[in-house]
Design a protein around this motif. Structure first.
Motif, PDB file in Angstrom:
ATOM      1  N   VAL A   1       0.843  -1.193   0.000  1.00 30.10           N
ATOM      2  CA  VAL A   1       0.000   0.000   0.000  1.00 30.10           C
ATOM      3  C   VAL A   1       0.883   1.251   0.000  1.00 30.10           C
ATOM      4  O   VAL A   1       1.870   1.320   0.738  1.00 30.10           O
ATOM      5  CB  VAL A   1      -0.940   0.008   1.235  1.00 30.10           C
ATOM      6  CG1 VAL A   1      -1.670   1.343   1.355  1.00 30.10           C
ATOM      7  CG2 VAL A   1      -1.951  -1.136   1.133  1.00 30.10           C
ATOM      8  N   CYS A   2       0.527   2.231  -0.845  1.00 33.52           N
ATOM      9  CA  CYS A   2       1.233   3.513  -0.854  1.00 33.52           C
ATOM     10  C   CYS A   2       0.829   4.258   0.415  1.00 33.52           C
ATOM     11  O   CYS A   2      -0.361   4.460   0.663  1.00 33.52           O
ATOM     12  CB  CYS A   2       0.816   4.318  -2.091  1.00 33.52           C
ATOM     13  SG  CYS A   2       1.208   6.076  -1.996  1.00 33.52           S
ATOM     14  N   THR A   3       1.814   4.680   1.244  1.00 37.60           N
ATOM     15  CA  THR A   3       1.463   5.363   2.509  1.00 37.60           C
ATOM     16  C   THR A   3       1.132   6.831   2.285  1.00 37.60           C
ATOM     17  O   THR A   3       0.774   7.540   3.216  1.00 37.60           O
ATOM     18  CB  THR A   3       2.596   5.221   3.545  1.00 37.60           C
ATOM     19  OG1 THR A   3       3.819   5.674   2.950  1.00 37.60           O
ATOM     20  CG2 THR A   3       2.768   3.768   3.986  1.00 37.60           C
ATOM     21  N   GLY A   4       1.228   7.274   1.009  1.00 38.57           N
ATOM     22  CA  GLY A   4       0.832   8.654   0.712  1.00 38.57           C
ATOM     23  C   GLY A   4      -0.664   8.752   0.493  1.00 38.57           C
ATOM     24  O   GLY A   4      -1.342   9.570   1.088  1.00 38.57           O
ATOM     25  N   CYS A   5      -1.207   7.874  -0.344  1.00 34.07           N
ATOM     26  CA  CYS A   5      -2.636   7.949  -0.667  1.00 34.07           C
ATOM     27  C   CYS A   5      -3.419   6.759  -0.087  1.00 34.07           C
ATOM     28  O   CYS A   5      -4.637   6.715  -0.197  1.00 34.07           O
ATOM     29  CB  CYS A   5      -2.826   8.014  -2.178  1.00 34.07           C
ATOM     30  SG  CYS A   5      -2.270   6.511  -3.025  1.00 34.07           S
ATOM     31  N   HIS A   6      -2.693   5.818   0.525  1.00 31.62           N
ATOM     32  CA  HIS A   6      -3.309   4.651   1.176  1.00 31.62           C
ATOM     33  C   HIS A   6      -4.053   3.733   0.206  1.00 31.62           C
ATOM     34  O   HIS A   6      -4.988   3.034   0.595  1.00 31.62           O
ATOM     35  CB  HIS A   6      -4.225   5.087   2.338  1.00 31.62           C
ATOM     36  CG  HIS A   6      -3.522   5.981   3.297  1.00 31.62           C
ATOM     37  ND1 HIS A   6      -2.546   5.528   4.150  1.00 31.62           N
ATOM     38  CD2 HIS A   6      -3.612   7.321   3.503  1.00 31.62           C
ATOM     39  CE1 HIS A   6      -2.073   6.553   4.846  1.00 31.62           C
ATOM     40  NE2 HIS A   6      -2.707   7.658   4.471  1.00 31.62           N
TER      41      HIS A   6
ATOM     42  N   SER B   1       6.926   5.694  -9.405  1.00 32.02           N
ATOM     43  CA  SER B   1       5.866   6.539  -8.848  1.00 32.02           C
ATOM     44  C   SER B   1       4.612   5.719  -8.582  1.00 32.02           C
ATOM     45  O   SER B   1       4.338   4.745  -9.283  1.00 32.02           O
ATOM     46  CB  SER B   1       5.515   7.662  -9.822  1.00 32.02           C
ATOM     47  OG  SER B   1       6.647   8.462 -10.068  1.00 32.02           O
ATOM     48  N   CYS B   2       3.836   6.155  -7.564  1.00 29.95           N
ATOM     49  CA  CYS B   2       2.546   5.532  -7.277  1.00 29.95           C
ATOM     50  C   CYS B   2       1.625   5.820  -8.461  1.00 29.95           C
ATOM     51  O   CYS B   2       1.504   6.972  -8.886  1.00 29.95           O
ATOM     52  CB  CYS B   2       1.958   6.122  -5.991  1.00 29.95           C
ATOM     53  SG  CYS B   2       0.240   5.663  -5.717  1.00 29.95           S
ATOM     54  N   GLU B   3       0.970   4.811  -9.013  1.00 32.67           N
ATOM     55  CA  GLU B   3       0.125   5.041 -10.185  1.00 32.67           C
ATOM     56  C   GLU B   3      -1.164   5.780  -9.814  1.00 32.67           C
ATOM     57  O   GLU B   3      -1.848   6.321 -10.673  1.00 32.67           O
ATOM     58  CB  GLU B   3      -0.217   3.723 -10.917  1.00 32.67           C
ATOM     59  CG  GLU B   3      -0.897   2.676 -10.075  1.00 32.67           C
ATOM     60  CD  GLU B   3       0.095   1.670  -9.477  1.00 32.67           C
ATOM     61  OE1 GLU B   3      -0.363   0.779  -8.765  1.00 32.67           O
ATOM     62  OE2 GLU B   3       1.294   1.812  -9.713  1.00 32.67           O
ATOM     63  N   ASN B   4      -1.444   5.832  -8.502  1.00 36.40           N
ATOM     64  CA  ASN B   4      -2.653   6.544  -8.085  1.00 36.40           C
ATOM     65  C   ASN B   4      -2.396   8.016  -7.759  1.00 36.40           C
ATOM     66  O   ASN B   4      -3.098   8.892  -8.256  1.00 36.40           O
ATOM     67  CB  ASN B   4      -3.263   5.834  -6.882  1.00 36.40           C
ATOM     68  CG  ASN B   4      -4.539   6.486  -6.432  1.00 36.40           C
ATOM     69  OD1 ASN B   4      -5.488   6.574  -7.198  1.00 36.40           O
ATOM     70  ND2 ASN B   4      -4.558   6.996  -5.209  1.00 36.40           N
ATOM     71  N   CYS B   5      -1.389   8.295  -6.921  1.00 36.43           N
ATOM     72  CA  CYS B   5      -1.185   9.686  -6.482  1.00 36.43           C
ATOM     73  C   CYS B   5       0.069  10.333  -7.080  1.00 36.43           C
ATOM     74  O   CYS B   5       0.260  11.546  -6.948  1.00 36.43           O
ATOM     75  CB  CYS B   5      -1.118   9.773  -4.956  1.00 36.43           C
ATOM     76  SG  CYS B   5       0.366   9.018  -4.244  1.00 36.43           S
ATOM     77  N   GLY B   6       0.912   9.555  -7.712  1.00 34.53           N
ATOM     78  CA  GLY B   6       2.097  10.120  -8.348  1.00 34.53           C
ATOM     79  C   GLY B   6       3.300  10.295  -7.440  1.00 34.53           C
ATOM     80  O   GLY B   6       4.373  10.692  -7.901  1.00 34.53           O
TER      81      GLY B   6
HETATM   82 ZN   LIG Z   1      -0.075   6.856  -3.719  1.00 33.16          ZN
END
Ligand SMILES: [Zn+2]
Length: 234
Positions: free
Chosen positions: A198-203, A222-227
Motif C-alpha cells: 500500500v502507498c502510505t501517501g494515498c493509502h 511513482s505511485c500510479e494513483n497519487c504520483g
Molecule cells: Zn499513492
C-alpha cells in the motif's frame, strides 16, 4: 535503496522541517497580539476603577459645597432671627433654618455613603494594581521569550535552507523538479514508503508490478494513483 532516493529522503526531511518552522513562525504574531491585548485589558481594568474613584471624589466634593452653602444660609437666617422683634417672622425663620438643617443631614448621609464607596474603591484599586503589575511582569517575560523563539527559529530555518540547497545541488535536475512539484502540491510528502503493498501517501494498493519495481530499487518508481515517489521499507 536507490542512492537518489536516499538523497531525496534527506532533502524531504529538511524541507519538512523548514515547513514546520515556517508554520510556527506564522503563529508567533498571533501569540504576541494575544499577549498584548491581555496587557491592554488589564491596564484598562485598573484605569476604569481609578476613573470611578475620581468620579466619587468629584461627587463628594460637590456635596461638601452644597453643605457649605446651606451652613452659610443658616448663619444668615440666625442673624436675621436674632435681629427681628416680630414673633411670626422669628418662627418663619426658624422653619427655614430647620429645613436647611434637614437638607444638611441628608447631604451628610450621602457624603458618608460616598466615603465608604471611596474606601472600598481604594482597596479594589490597590488589589487591581498589584495584580496588574504581576500580569505585566509575566506577559513581559512571555513576550521576551517569544522574541527569543522567533530569533532561534529564524536561524534554525537559515541553517536548514543552506543544508537543503547543498543537498538539492546533488540531485538530478529533472528528478529534483519532479520532487519539488510533488512536495509543494501534496502538502505532506513527495517520497513515501510502500507498506504491505500500500502507498502510505494515498493509502491505495499499488499494482504487484509496481511493488516489485519498488522492491528492486533500481529506478525511480511513482505511485500510479497519487504520483508520489515510492520506496520500499522492507
Ligand atoms: Zn499513492
Amino acid at each position: 535503496m536507490h542512492s537518489e532516493l536516499e538523497q531525496l529522503l534527506v532533502l524531504q526531511d529538511r524541507q519538512q522541517k523548514i515547513r514546520q518552522i515556517q508554520t510556527e513562525i506564522k503563529t508567533l504574531p498571533f501569540e504576541r497580539a494575544h499577549l498584548e491585548s491581555q496587557l491592554a485589558a488589564t491596564a484598562a481594568g485598573v484605569e476604569s476603577l481609578k476613573q470611578k474613584g475620581r468620579q466619587v471624589e468629584v461627587e463628594r466634593k460637590k456635596l461638601e459645597l452644597d453643605v457649605g452653602t446651606r451652613t452659610e444660609s443658616i448663619s444668615r437666617l440666625k442673624t436675621q432671627q436674632y435681629q427681628t422683634r416680630k414673633n411670626d417672622e422669628f418662627q418663619a425663620l426658624g422653619h427655614e433654618i430647620e429645613r436647611y438643617e434637614n437638607e444638611i443631614r441628608k447631604l451628610e448621609d450621602e457624603e458618608l455613603e460616598l466615603m465608604i464607596e471611596a474606601d472600598r474603591l481604594k482597596g479594589e484599586i490597590e488589589a487591581a494594581d498589584k495584580s496588574a503589575r504581576a500580569t505585566k511582569e509575566t506577559i513581559s517575560r512571555q513576550l521576551t521569550d517569544l522574541e527569543a523563539k522567533l530569533k532561534a527559529l529564524g536561524s534554525q530555518q537559515q541553517e536548514l535552507e543552506a543544508e537543503r540547497e547543498a543537498l538539492a545541488a546533488q540531485v538530478d535536475a529533472d528528478l529534483l523538479d519532479q520532487f519539488e512539484r510533488l512536495f509543494n502540491s501534496k502538502g505532506d510528502a513527495a517520497v513515501v514508503a510502500v507498506e504491505h503493498g500500500v502507498c502510505t501517501g494515498c493509502h491505495m494498493k499499488v499494482t504487484t508490478a509496481t511493488a516489485s519495481r519498488v522492491k528492486a530499487g533500481k529506478e525511480i518508481v511513482s505511485c500510479e494513483n497519487c504520483g508520489r515517489i515510492l520506496y520500499d521499507v522492507a
